[in-house]
Design a protein around this motif. Sequence first.
Motif, PDB file in Angstrom:
ATOM      1  N   THR A   1      13.424   2.908  -0.008  1.00 26.31           N
ATOM      2  CA  THR A   1      13.351   1.843  -1.058  1.00 26.31           C
ATOM      3  C   THR A   1      13.444   0.855  -0.743  1.00 26.31           C
ATOM      4  N   VAL A   2      13.140  -0.292  -1.600  1.00 26.45           N
ATOM      5  CA  VAL A   2      13.488  -1.914  -1.471  1.00 26.45           C
ATOM      6  C   VAL A   2      14.192  -2.016  -2.294  1.00 26.45           C
TER       7      VAL A   2
ATOM      8  N   ASN B   1      14.435  -1.321  17.396  1.00 27.44           N
ATOM      9  CA  ASN B   1      12.885  -1.396  17.187  1.00 27.44           C
ATOM     10  C   ASN B   1      12.475  -0.681  16.044  1.00 27.44           C
ATOM     11  N   VAL B   2      11.052  -1.117  15.344  1.00 28.76           N
ATOM     12  CA  VAL B   2      10.890  -0.615  14.150  1.00 28.76           C
ATOM     13  C   VAL B   2       9.406  -0.823  13.902  1.00 28.76           C
ATOM     14  N   GLU B   3       8.388  -0.199  13.774  1.00 28.55           N
ATOM     15  CA  GLU B   3       7.469  -0.103  12.592  1.00 28.55           C
ATOM     16  C   GLU B   3       7.056   0.192  11.043  1.00 28.55           C
ATOM     17  N   ILE B   4       6.938  -0.715  10.635  1.00 30.90           N
ATOM     18  CA  ILE B   4       7.191  -0.930   8.830  1.00 30.90           C
ATOM     19  C   ILE B   4       5.391  -0.324   8.334  1.00 30.90           C
ATOM     20  N   THR B   5       5.614   0.310   7.304  1.00 31.90           N
ATOM     21  CA  THR B   5       4.322   0.701   7.255  1.00 31.90           C
ATOM     22  C   THR B   5       4.618   0.619   5.187  1.00 31.90           C
TER      23      THR B   5
ATOM     24  N   GLN C   1      -0.384   2.878  -1.422  1.00 32.38           N
ATOM     25  CA  GLN C   1      -1.242   4.142  -2.371  1.00 32.38           C
ATOM     26  C   GLN C   1       0.013   4.455  -3.099  1.00 32.38           C
ATOM     27  N   LEU C   2       1.564   4.920  -2.340  1.00 32.13           N
ATOM     28  CA  LEU C   2       2.228   5.865  -3.425  1.00 32.13           C
ATOM     29  C   LEU C   2       2.102   5.163  -4.269  1.00 32.13           C
ATOM     30  N   GLU C   3       2.390   3.296  -4.303  1.00 34.04           N
ATOM     31  CA  GLU C   3       3.156   2.580  -5.969  1.00 34.04           C
ATOM     32  C   GLU C   3       2.253   2.973  -6.300  1.00 34.04           C
TER      33      GLU C   3
ATOM     34  N   THR D   1       7.759   1.231  -1.728  1.00 32.14           N
ATOM     35  CA  THR D   1       8.366   2.257  -0.845  1.00 32.14           C
ATOM     36  C   THR D   1       7.808   2.092   0.052  1.00 32.14           C
ATOM     37  N   ILE D   2       9.120   1.923   1.764  1.00 36.37           N
ATOM     38  CA  ILE D   2       8.278   1.212   2.939  1.00 36.37           C
ATOM     39  C   ILE D   2       8.735   2.818   3.746  1.00 36.37           C
TER      40      ILE D   2
END
Length: 221
Positions: A103-104, A136-140, A144-146, A88-89
């Motif tokens: 979800t990737v 334009n995006v910010e990816i985090t 922790q969730l994984e 999950t990102i």
Amino acid sequence: MYTNFNHVPYGYGYPYGANPYNPYSRYAYPQAYGTPANYYNYGVRQPVRGQATWTEGGEVTKCGIPWSNNRYMTAAVGQNSPYQCGQTIKVKNMANQRVVLVTVVDQVPNYPENKVNLHRKAFETLGASVDLGVINVEITPNPQLEEEKWGKYLLEIAQSAYPNYNATDYSKVSQTQQNGNVKEVYKFVMESPQEKMSIEGTVIYNPATDRIISINFKEVS
């Protein structure tokens, strides 16, 4: 026309022969963000600025996870990116600060490492017009969730239980022992085009067998 635009076509080097889906990028767009030096520090929830395109998805993915997973809140990433299949990102639209958890479901060779290809529904959830093609995006990353498998399980249930909402954030509230069982509580932020709400998901399970005793959701302020 921007001279520093170096977008790599999504289908280039696609491992399955003909690319079953293509990203939509109708206009040249500036390569506004480079790759930070700490980009590969996967263990840290370090935001990375990059770009997102969109796709209608396809039948074949390297991860073996369908694009319809998580109510189409899904994405493809570069094969050399630090994001793993099923991870999950969090993706934030820098233009309006709207956020979505995706979800990737696919990894593609020769795709820029700080770009994601979102399913159209996830792209639109960010409040972006498909006519833009690229934003334009910010990816985090959310390691922790994984690591919190019950939190991720509750997230998937919440997405299904609130069909007109999308999860945009989460936090673990508590973990306690109860007569040999474990109780975990998570808070999820859910958004629709009309409103934002918070729900609390609780799971009680037997740690020896991993069998669920009970699951409960409630709206909280």
